[in-house]
Scaffold this motif. Structure first.
Motif, PDB file in Angstrom:
ATOM      1  N   LEU A 189      62.168  35.780  17.981  1.00 19.10           N
ATOM      2  CA  LEU A 189      60.935  35.237  17.601  1.00 19.10           C
ATOM      3  C   LEU A 189      59.955  36.313  18.006  1.00 19.10           C
ATOM      4  CD1 LEU A 189      62.020  32.518  20.161  1.00 19.10           C
ATOM      5  CD2 LEU A 189      61.712  32.021  17.960  1.00 19.10           C
ATOM      6  N   ASP A 190      59.123  36.690  16.891  1.00 17.70           N
ATOM      7  CA  ASP A 190      58.145  37.734  16.770  1.00 17.70           C
ATOM      8  C   ASP A 190      56.913  36.924  16.779  1.00 17.70           C
ATOM      9  OD1 ASP A 190      56.929  40.082  16.804  1.00 17.70           O
ATOM     10  OD2 ASP A 190      57.958  40.606  14.779  1.00 17.70           O
ATOM     11  N   GLU A 191      56.371  36.837  17.801  1.00 18.70           N
ATOM     12  CA  GLU A 191      55.128  36.354  18.189  1.00 18.70           C
ATOM     13  C   GLU A 191      54.921  35.133  17.608  1.00 18.70           C
ATOM     14  OE1 GLU A 191      51.643  39.015  17.952  1.00 18.70           O
ATOM     15  OE2 GLU A 191      52.884  40.727  18.538  1.00 18.70           O
ATOM     16  N   PRO A 192      55.613  34.090  17.731  1.00 22.59           N
ATOM     17  CA  PRO A 192      55.856  32.856  17.106  1.00 22.59           C
ATOM     18  C   PRO A 192      54.684  31.762  17.260  1.00 22.59           C
ATOM     19  CG  PRO A 192      57.179  32.695  18.990  1.00 22.59           C
ATOM     20  CD  PRO A 192      56.735  33.993  19.018  1.00 22.59           C
TER      21      PRO A 192
ATOM     22  N   LYS B  34      57.146  46.644  18.799  1.00 21.46           N
ATOM     23  CA  LYS B  34      57.994  45.261  18.946  1.00 21.46           C
ATOM     24  C   LYS B  34      58.726  44.772  17.542  1.00 21.46           C
ATOM     25  CE  LYS B  34      54.313  42.780  20.607  1.00 21.46           C
ATOM     26  NZ  LYS B  34      53.508  44.048  20.592  1.00 21.46           N
ATOM     27  N   THR B  35      57.689  44.618  16.363  1.00 18.30           N
ATOM     28  CA  THR B  35      58.552  44.177  15.237  1.00 18.30           C
ATOM     29  C   THR B  35      59.307  44.857  14.871  1.00 18.30           C
ATOM     30  OG1 THR B  35      56.275  43.010  14.893  1.00 18.30           O
ATOM     31  CG2 THR B  35      57.519  43.612  12.898  1.00 18.30           C
ATOM     32  N   THR B  36      59.220  46.387  14.887  1.00 15.02           N
ATOM     33  CA  THR B  36      60.084  47.336  14.580  1.00 15.02           C
ATOM     34  C   THR B  36      61.375  47.180  15.111  1.00 15.02           C
ATOM     35  OG1 THR B  36      58.605  48.959  14.227  1.00 15.02           O
ATOM     36  CG2 THR B  36      60.359  49.895  14.336  1.00 15.02           C
TER      37      THR B  36
ATOM     38  N   THR C 200      59.667  35.022  11.748  1.00 20.58           N
ATOM     39  CA  THR C 200      58.591  36.456  11.617  1.00 20.58           C
ATOM     40  C   THR C 200      57.329  36.343  12.038  1.00 20.58           C
ATOM     41  OG1 THR C 200      58.148  35.377   9.457  1.00 20.58           O
ATOM     42  CG2 THR C 200      60.028  37.008   9.299  1.00 20.58           C
ATOM     43  N   GLN C 201      56.712  37.321  12.480  1.00 23.97           N
ATOM     44  CA  GLN C 201      55.144  37.246  12.857  1.00 23.97           C
ATOM     45  C   GLN C 201      54.560  36.775  11.805  1.00 23.97           C
ATOM     46  OE1 GLN C 201      54.283  41.229  14.331  1.00 23.97           O
ATOM     47  NE2 GLN C 201      52.224  40.529  14.870  1.00 23.97           N
ATOM     48  N   ASP C 202      54.667  37.155  10.626  1.00 24.02           N
ATOM     49  CA  ASP C 202      53.877  36.584   9.436  1.00 24.02           C
ATOM     50  C   ASP C 202      54.681  35.391   9.099  1.00 24.02           C
ATOM     51  OD1 ASP C 202      52.076  38.573   9.473  1.00 24.02           O
ATOM     52  OD2 ASP C 202      53.649  39.916   8.232  1.00 24.02           O
TER      53      ASP C 202
END
Ligand SMILES: Nc1ncnc2c1ncn2[C@@H]1O[C@H](COP(=O)(O)OP(=O)(O)OP(=O)(O)O)[C@@H](O)[C@H]1O
Ligand SMILES: [Mg+2]
Lengths: 311, 432
Positions: free
Chosen positions: A156-159, A40-42, A80-82
């Motif tokens: 939205l990466d795992e917000p 997903k993040t990729t 970002t996820q982080d």
């Protein structure tokens, strides 16, 4: 609004994304769903222009994204996820900083920052250092930072990972507001409920490959049954004649594991008394019976034979 | 683009100055160590305090010549002489209680007298110099002083003392037997020796000392340190502050490089990359902010040195600033290079600290390059830190003009360009 075709990215032997393709119209909310390490993040990184795909292309508003300075990147807001915040700056200074990266002039930046803080409910903490924020507050500010340049697409990466239910709800309200304002959302998660609440369409990805891409209704239609009846038997050995059970008219599927029957049915109201009566008639006493609605978890399970998360 | 650049730079500077303790520490450390080195390398150029070298003297001869020599050494202002036995002398030097010991063996006087006129044929007297190898400079200094005093003591005895009279007699007898010399040369030498003998007889009759005290070293040395102007003493703090400034600024660059490597792992870097900014802007802004921090450190240090130790920019101010700016940029691009070549922060840290220490050492930040052996001095011309240290030296206490630092500035900027482009090329943008 965006269109990705055959995106592929390899890290050594790992194929993090393997020909990922999907598209979103303006204002559409897409859920990108998959377990840890699914890619997903990729995928999000390639859409945002952070990562050059080994193959495939990304079209933003019909134009290919090329190079670090492509102005089309202004159409994208990345969450970002982080958490991507400067801990030693105040919330407001963080937002002004991100606004400047998109070349917003000072008055515009101040207005955008105030709006974004309002939206995520952090206006009263504007001058506090991010270091002093709770996890949920940081997540909300992380979202606000992506809105300043008013992008049409939000990635939205795992917000909401690691956020308490209250903040989670607040962020969801924010996202629903943004969706109403016409933003195109790509919402990455491995929680089905989140995708179900927000998304018009869901793309399921596993081992870097898209294994499903449909509306929620469409995905449910993949399931043989829309409801599950779970019955725990007193006799754990359970000498139930599964074939006979399966042959009953309202029953779609039958599984038996760990002393419990999982029976898929489409009409719960009609099936439940029927099945329970059948069990009693055949001398099986049950301890406990619950019904559950089939959800995306079940969809994922039926597509891959695995659960989405380790339970 | 410019707005983003300025925002990036000012964010870095804000973060730097927000952490007051870190700022103070980044200033205190180089100032403290610079002050220390300045002090032990004789900060204000006044030699009286540490000028006297501890010397042990062992006189196993106890002849008139050796006793006179000991008296002369004791009278020398540069030495602090203590008499000792051979065993004591060895032990003391080994234990670093004295830098040098001078041993006058038995027959020192007789051999010296014999060799004085005896030419190559005669055995020379021996003086043994025991020295602490870590203080070899002091040993050389004592050796130089010793030569003068030995010549003086021996020649005095030759012209005024009984040992000398005997030695002249000896030499004459030898000469009688010598058949290798041309007769006219031999005659002349005999005349000279007889004359010396007569002089010895009369001056002894007149009482020792008399008009002639023997040969003396016919000159006195007047030393003048070549600094910016006559009368301005050398200020060792100028050099030590330059050296420590260079060292700590380089350390700061390592931190910056490692910070960049660490940042690649966190979300902020991904956020920055999501903005429509070129790699040059992202890395360039980081170098500029680092260069500004290093300028701040250098200027604050020299301000301190100015106020407390009276270090002045006696040469070209433009040259001083030019060197500081060029070195700061060089440093920043060095930091980028660390980030560009490094894989993990953990693995890169140790390596870059070693690289920095070597650069600093060869650049003359610890000990000035002029104490290096010649070959090393030539070799270190390629070390950028040396251009910085030499350039700062040149514009402070040496008081030289801009032209003396023009090339170093060019070299430093060139190095900055090379390191910077290499870093941008090697930087791993796709790293997570
Ligand atoms: N920089 C990298 N180097 C090597 N492998 C990587 C890198 N980034 C990702 N991978 C690998 O690619 C695969 C997909 O990773 P990715 O981060 O896209 O997964 P994800 O779906 O976002 O997972 P999560 O839900 O844990 O965030 C994983 O197997 C991961 O180990
Ligand atoms: Mg991820």
């Amino acid at each position: 609004m965006y269109d990705i075709n055959g995106l592929t990215k390899r890290y050594g032997n790992v194929v993090a994304a393997d020909g990922v393709s999907f598209r979103a119209d303006e204002g559409e909310a897409i859920g990108l769903l998959g377990p840890n390490g699914a890619g997903k993040t990729t995928t999000v990184s390639m859409i945002a222009g952070l990562l050059r795909p080994d193959a495939g292309e990304v079209l933003i508003a019909g134009r290919p994204l090329c190079g670090d300075t492509d102005p089309i990147k202004r159409e994208i807001g990345l969450v970002t996820q982080d958490i991507a915040l400067v801990a030693d700056l105040s919330a407001l200074d963080n937002l002004l900083f991100f606004a400047a990266l998109y070349d917003l002039d000072r008055p515009t930046a101040r207005r955008a920052a105030a709006d974004a803080l309002d939206l995520v409910g952090l206006a009263d903490r504007a001058r506090h250092k991010v270091r002093t924020f709770s996890g949920g507050m940081k997540r909300r500010l992380n979202l606000a930072a992506a809105l300043l340049h008013d992008p049409r697409i939000l990635l939205l990466d795992e917000p909401i990972v690691g956020v308490d239910p209250q903040s989670r709800n607040a962020i969801f309200d924010n996202l629903e507001t943004l969706k109403r304002r016409g933003k195109t959302l790509l919402y990455t998660t491995h929680y089905m409920e989140e995708a179900e609440r927000l998304c018009d369409r869901v793309v399921i990805i596993d081992h870097g490959k898209v294994i499903a891409d449909d509306t929620l209704q469409g995905l449910y239609r993949l399931l043989p049954a829309s409801n599950l009846l779970s019955i725990e038997l007193e006799d754990r050995e359970g000498r139930v004649d599964l074939e006979q059970l399966r042959a009953l008219p309202p029953v779609k599927t039958v599984e038996f594991a760990n002393g419990a029957l999982r029976i898929g049915v489409s009409d719960l109201a009609a099936a439940t008394p029927f099945v329970l009566q059948w069990l009693v008639d055949h001398g099986h006493r049950y301890r406990h019976a619950v019904t559950e609605r089939a959800d995306l978890e079940t969809v994922f399970l039926s597509l891959t034979g695995r659960t989405l998360r380790d339970r | 683009m410019t707005r983003a650049f300025i925002a990036l730079v000012s964010k870095d500077l804000k973060l730097f100055f927000t952490d007051r303790r870190a700022v103070v520490l980044s200033l205190v450390a180089p100032i403290a160590i610079g002050s220390f080195f300045g002090y032990i390398f004789n900060g204000d150029g006044d030699r009286t305090e540490i000028g006297r070298v501890q010397v042990l003297v062992v006189d196993e001869d106890r002849s008139p010549i050796s006793q006179d020599l000991v008296a002369q050494l004791k009278a020398d202002a540069a030495l602090e002489v203590t008499l000792a036995t051979p065993v004591e002398a060895r032990e003391a030097v080994r234990r670093a209680q004295a830098a040098v010991a001078v041993e006058l063996p038995p027959r020192f006087g007789a051999d010296a007298a014999g060799a004085f006129f005896g030419g190559r044929a005669r055995k020379k007297a021996e003086v043994r110099l025991l020295y602490d190898p870590s203080r070899a400079t002091e040993a050389s200094m004592v050796q130089g002083i010793l030569v003068g005093h030995v010549m003086q003591s021996v020649s005095k005895e030759m012209f005024t003392g009984p040992t000398g009279r005997a030695a002249i007699g000896d030499a004459l007898t030898q000469l009688e037997r010598d058949t290798t010399m041309r007769p006219d040369e031999r005659g002349a030498l005999q005349d000279l020796l007889r004359g010396a003998g007569r002089w010895n007889d009369t001056s002894r009759a007149a009482g020792s000392g008399g008009a002639g005290g023997g040969l003396t070293i016919p000159f006195d040395v007047k030393k003048e340190a070549m600094t910016s102007r006559r009368g301005v003493p050398y200020n060792g703090y100028a050099h030590s502050f330059a050296g420590m400034g260079v060292q700590f600024v380089l350390f700061m660059a390592i931190e910056m490089g490692l910070g960049l490597l660490l940042q690649q792992r966190d979300g902020l870097w991904r956020r920055l990359r999501a903005a429509p900014l070129s790699r040059g802007v992202l890395l360039g802004a980081r170098s500029v902010s680092t260069a500004l921090q290093s300028l701040f450190i250098l200027f604050f240090m020299f301000l301190f040195a100015r106020v407390v130790f009276g270090v002045r920019v006696d040469g070209s101010l433009a040259g001083f600033i030019g060197i500081a700016v060029a070195f700061s940029l060089m440093t920043a691009s060095f930091g980028l290079l660390i980030a560009g070549l490094g894989r993990t922060p953990e693995g890169t840290r140790a390596l870059s600290i070693v690289a920095t220490l070597v650069l600093v050492m060869l650049g003359g930040a610890w000990v000035p390059t002029f104490v290096f052996p010649q070959w090393l001095q030539k070799l270190t011309v390629v070390v950028p830190t040396r251009w910085a240290v030499d350039g700062l030296d040149a514009t402070t206490w040496r008081g030289l003009g801009f032209s003396s630092v023009a090339w170093p500035i060019v070299f430093l900027l060139g190095t900055a360009m090379i390191c910077g482009s290499l870093a941008v090329a090697r930087f791993r943008w796709d790293a997570d």
